[in-house]
Write an enzyme that holds these catalytic residues in place. Structure first.
Site, PDB file in Angstrom:
ATOM      1  N   ASP A  92     -33.849  64.442 -27.123  1.00 25.69           N
ATOM      2  CA  ASP A  92     -34.494  64.813 -29.528  1.00 25.69           C
ATOM      3  C   ASP A  92     -33.952  63.864 -30.158  1.00 25.69           C
ATOM      4  O   ASP A  92     -32.250  63.305 -29.463  1.00 25.69           O
ATOM      5  CB  ASP A  92     -34.051  66.718 -29.295  1.00 25.69           C
ATOM      6  N   TYR A 133     -31.520  62.071 -32.819  1.00 19.90           N
ATOM      7  CA  TYR A 133     -30.323  62.328 -33.141  1.00 19.90           C
ATOM      8  C   TYR A 133     -29.932  63.429 -34.321  1.00 19.90           C
ATOM      9  O   TYR A 133     -31.073  64.065 -35.296  1.00 19.90           O
ATOM     10  CB  TYR A 133     -30.057  61.164 -34.462  1.00 19.90           C
ATOM     11  N   PHE A 189     -33.522  56.697 -29.429  1.00 18.01           N
ATOM     12  CA  PHE A 189     -31.285  56.237 -29.658  1.00 18.01           C
ATOM     13  C   PHE A 189     -31.805  55.143 -31.243  1.00 18.01           C
ATOM     14  O   PHE A 189     -30.330  54.435 -30.912  1.00 18.01           O
ATOM     15  CB  PHE A 189     -31.605  56.030 -28.260  1.00 18.01           C
ATOM     16  N   HIS A 217     -27.952  61.041 -18.788  1.00 23.20           N
ATOM     17  CA  HIS A 217     -27.909  60.338 -20.008  1.00 23.20           C
ATOM     18  C   HIS A 217     -26.937  59.617 -20.245  1.00 23.20           C
ATOM     19  O   HIS A 217     -25.690  59.565 -19.671  1.00 23.20           O
ATOM     20  CB  HIS A 217     -27.777  62.175 -20.884  1.00 23.20           C
TER      21      HIS A 217
END
Length: 222
Positions: free
Chosen positions: A64, A66, A77, A186
């Site tokens: 999801d 930031y 990202f 991740h």
């Protein structure tokens, strides 16, 4: 919420008519009205705008957006130029350097990747400030499932880079034979050492594209 246009709009048109999407739309509108939500509402679909479906070569799928101020801008990202690079992206750049020898970028803006055909997508497209995964079960999961299914109908080589558990769940929708799927933990500091580091996603992606007579991605940002 802004609108999705072009061939993405055609591919996802059936979703806009489904009950879950009407509920999703209502929840998102209410969330922006009653709380602080990221990214800015006009940037929710930036990934689709910058990377049309017919130009997608690579998908980098995260979890999801930031959830701290000034960070999310609609690309997974990525942060805008001048914004401090978040820890997950620091780790991505470390792997990029280790994989390809590219100098660690000083900017966190991944727009150049998106413009080359890298769809920078999250499983969820909005989040409440300071609360990771707060918009889980809004309906975004089903919507991004549909986006992955739409991409898998494209009859050309595509690389899917799935980072994290929620991204890995999309693997079941990727069945076309002209695919490379790279699924790892991740890149966050909590999980990067469990298999993200050393996975060499960037060189593996370009090797696959070149083997299939596609132009590789220039991963440099400066």
């Amino acid at each position: 919420m802004g609108a999705i246009e072009g061939k993405w709009a055609e591919a996802l048109a059936p979703e806009f008519k489904k009950p879950y999407y009407r509920e999703l739309y209502g929840k998102v509108v209410n969330a922006y009205r009653t709380s602080v939500v990221y990214p800015p509402k006009e940037e929710i679909f930036t990934a689709f705008h910058l990377t049309p479906i017919e130009k997608v070569k690579v998908v980098i799928l995260g979890q999801d957006p930031y959830h701290e101020p000034g960070e999310a801008h609609g690309l997974s990202f990525s942060v805008r130029n001048g914004v401090k690079i978040p820890p997950s992206l620091v780790n991505i750049f470390t792997e990029l350097h280790d994989d390809l020898g590219i100098p660690v970028p000083k900017t966190g803006d991944l727009t150049p990747w998106a413009e080359q055909g890298v769809l920078l997508l999250n499983s969820l497209l909005t989040v409440q400030a300071h609360r990771a995964f707060s918009h889980r079960n809004f309906g975004w999961e089903e919507f991004t499932d549909a986006a992955i299914r739409a991409l898998d109908r494209e009859d050309r080589p595509i690389v899917f880079i799935l980072w994290g558990n929620s991204a890995a769940e999309k693997k079941r929708f990727i069945t076309h034979p002209k695919r490379l799927v790279i699924s790892t933990p991740h890149p966050s500091p909590l999980s990067a050492y469990r298999g993200f580091f050393g996975s060499r996603p960037f060189s593996r992606t370009n090797a696959f594209l070149e083997a299939n007579h596609e132009t590789p991605i220039d991963w440099r940002l400066e």
